[in-house]
Design a protein around this motif. Structure first.
Motif, PDB file in Angstrom:
ATOM      1  N   ALA A  38       0.813  -1.223   0.000  1.00  0.00           N
ATOM      2  CA  ALA A  38       0.000   0.000   0.000  1.00  0.00           C
ATOM      3  C   ALA A  38       0.847   1.275   0.000  1.00  0.00           C
ATOM      4  CB  ALA A  38      -0.938  -0.003   1.196  1.00  0.00           C
ATOM      5  N   PHE A  39       1.941   1.293   0.740  1.00  0.00           N
ATOM      6  CA  PHE A  39       2.708   2.523   0.911  1.00  0.00           C
ATOM      7  C   PHE A  39       4.164   2.409   0.453  1.00  0.00           C
ATOM      8  CE2 PHE A  39      -0.631   2.416   4.133  1.00  0.00           C
ATOM      9  CZ  PHE A  39      -1.312   3.577   3.801  1.00  0.00           C
ATOM     10  N   GLY A  40       4.498   1.305  -0.198  1.00  0.00           N
ATOM     11  CA  GLY A  40       5.880   1.049  -0.600  1.00  0.00           C
ATOM     12  C   GLY A  40       6.463   2.058  -1.565  1.00  0.00           C
ATOM     13  N   LEU A  41       5.600   2.705  -2.358  1.00  0.00           N
ATOM     14  CA  LEU A  41       6.096   3.709  -3.304  1.00  0.00           C
ATOM     15  C   LEU A  41       6.660   4.928  -2.597  1.00  0.00           C
ATOM     16  CD1 LEU A  41       3.403   3.651  -6.122  1.00  0.00           C
ATOM     17  CD2 LEU A  41       5.803   3.024  -6.313  1.00  0.00           C
ATOM     18  N   ILE A  42       6.190   5.189  -1.388  1.00  0.00           N
ATOM     19  CA  ILE A  42       6.670   6.345  -0.622  1.00  0.00           C
ATOM     20  C   ILE A  42       7.704   5.915   0.416  1.00  0.00           C
ATOM     21  CG2 ILE A  42       5.972   8.179   0.979  1.00  0.00           C
ATOM     22  CD1 ILE A  42       3.228   8.106  -0.508  1.00  0.00           C
ATOM     23  N   ILE A  43       7.405   4.862   1.137  1.00  0.00           N
ATOM     24  CA  ILE A  43       8.301   4.401   2.203  1.00  0.00           C
ATOM     25  C   ILE A  43       9.584   3.806   1.626  1.00  0.00           C
ATOM     26  CG2 ILE A  43       8.540   2.769   4.123  1.00  0.00           C
ATOM     27  CD1 ILE A  43       5.506   3.168   4.624  1.00  0.00           C
ATOM     28  N   GLY A  44       9.482   3.084   0.503  1.00  0.00           N
ATOM     29  CA  GLY A  44      10.653   2.440  -0.094  1.00  0.00           C
ATOM     30  C   GLY A  44      11.773   3.408  -0.432  1.00  0.00           C
ATOM     31  N   PRO A  45      11.494   4.460  -1.237  1.00  0.00           N
ATOM     32  CA  PRO A  45      12.565   5.407  -1.557  1.00  0.00           C
ATOM     33  C   PRO A  45      13.087   6.144  -0.327  1.00  0.00           C
ATOM     34  CG  PRO A  45      10.654   5.788  -2.968  1.00  0.00           C
ATOM     35  CD  PRO A  45      10.281   4.745  -1.982  1.00  0.00           C
ATOM     36  N   PHE A  46      12.176   6.466   0.597  1.00  0.00           N
ATOM     37  CA  PHE A  46      12.588   7.162   1.820  1.00  0.00           C
ATOM     38  C   PHE A  46      13.575   6.306   2.602  1.00  0.00           C
ATOM     39  CE2 PHE A  46      12.136   7.897   6.369  1.00  0.00           C
ATOM     40  CZ  PHE A  46      12.410   9.256   6.444  1.00  0.00           C
ATOM     41  N   LEU A  47      13.177   5.062   2.889  1.00  0.00           N
ATOM     42  CA  LEU A  47      14.061   4.172   3.656  1.00  0.00           C
ATOM     43  C   LEU A  47      15.340   3.854   2.890  1.00  0.00           C
ATOM     44  CD1 LEU A  47      11.602   1.637   5.320  1.00  0.00           C
ATOM     45  CD2 LEU A  47      12.894   3.484   6.407  1.00  0.00           C
ATOM     46  N   GLY A  48      15.218   3.676   1.575  1.00  0.00           N
ATOM     47  CA  GLY A  48      16.398   3.395   0.766  1.00  0.00           C
ATOM     48  C   GLY A  48      17.428   4.513   0.846  1.00  0.00           C
ATOM     49  N   ALA A  49      16.948   5.765   0.758  1.00  0.00           N
ATOM     50  CA  ALA A  49      17.863   6.910   0.845  1.00  0.00           C
ATOM     51  C   ALA A  49      18.474   7.010   2.243  1.00  0.00           C
ATOM     52  CB  ALA A  49      17.129   8.200   0.494  1.00  0.00           C
ATOM     53  N   VAL A  50      17.647   6.821   3.262  1.00  0.00           N
ATOM     54  CA  VAL A  50      18.136   6.900   4.646  1.00  0.00           C
ATOM     55  C   VAL A  50      19.172   5.807   4.892  1.00  0.00           C
ATOM     56  CG1 VAL A  50      17.486   6.645   7.082  1.00  0.00           C
ATOM     57  CG2 VAL A  50      16.064   8.036   5.554  1.00  0.00           C
ATOM     58  N   ILE A  51      18.853   4.588   4.488  1.00  0.00           N
ATOM     59  CA  ILE A  51      19.788   3.470   4.698  1.00  0.00           C
ATOM     60  C   ILE A  51      21.083   3.701   3.908  1.00  0.00           C
ATOM     61  CG2 ILE A  51      20.158   1.003   4.242  1.00  0.00           C
ATOM     62  CD1 ILE A  51      17.105   0.663   4.927  1.00  0.00           C
TER      63      ILE A  51
END
Length: 159
Positions: free
Chosen positions: A100-113
């Motif tokens: 449901a929210f992977g399009l927003i959470i994925g890039p955010f977490l990817g950049a943070v990680i």
């Protein structure tokens, strides 16, 4: 045959527009394929070199802008190359892990990680994550506008 052709063309247009925000779908290539499908099933007659040159240039612009606009969002908020790579990976994997929210959470977490891996402080890493989300939305907006222009040009040439 005309009904089948138009049904498939419209289906490819829909897939293309959904692909503007959902990265696992071919997006602009689906729209481009619709033009060939129309030509094969109906006629290539309406399309001349100006049509194909214009559409091909738009496809190239979309492909370059997709990465560039997203990367600019990350870099504008202080992210490094690691954040850009991480946000891209997150954008691809996110929708599968968190549907449901992977399009927003994925890039955010990817950049943070990505930032954390190279030793960036949390505050700057979070800022890069926010930049990745803003870059994703900006990139999607650019793709939507340009893809709608492609579809509009198709209808102008056909009719």
């Amino acid at each position: 045959m005309i009904t089948l052709a138009w049904s498939l063309v419209i289906l490819l247009f829909v897939v293309g527009m959904v692909g503007a925000v959902y990265p696992v779908l071919p997006g602009v290539l689906a729209i481009y394929a619709a033009f060939f499908l129309y030509g094969w099933l109906v006629s290539f007659e309406p399309f001349g070199w100006v049509f194909w040159t214009t559409q091909t240039l738009i496809v190239i612009i979309i492909m370059v802008a997709d990465y560039a606009v997203s990367a600019m969002g990350v870099k504008k908020f202080g992210g490094s190359k690691a954040a850009v790579i991480g946000s891209t990976i997150g954008l691809i994997i996110g929708p599968f892990v968190i549907p449901a929210f992977g399009l927003i959470i994925g890039p955010f977490l990817g950049a943070v990680i990505g930032e954390i891996i190279i030793g960036t402080k949390w505050q700057k890493a979070i800022s890069a994550g926010i930049g990745s989300v803003i870059g994703f939305f900006a990139s999607s907006a650019v793709k939507i506008v340009l893809q709608l222009a492609m579809i509009a040009l198709f209808f102008i040439w056909v009719f």
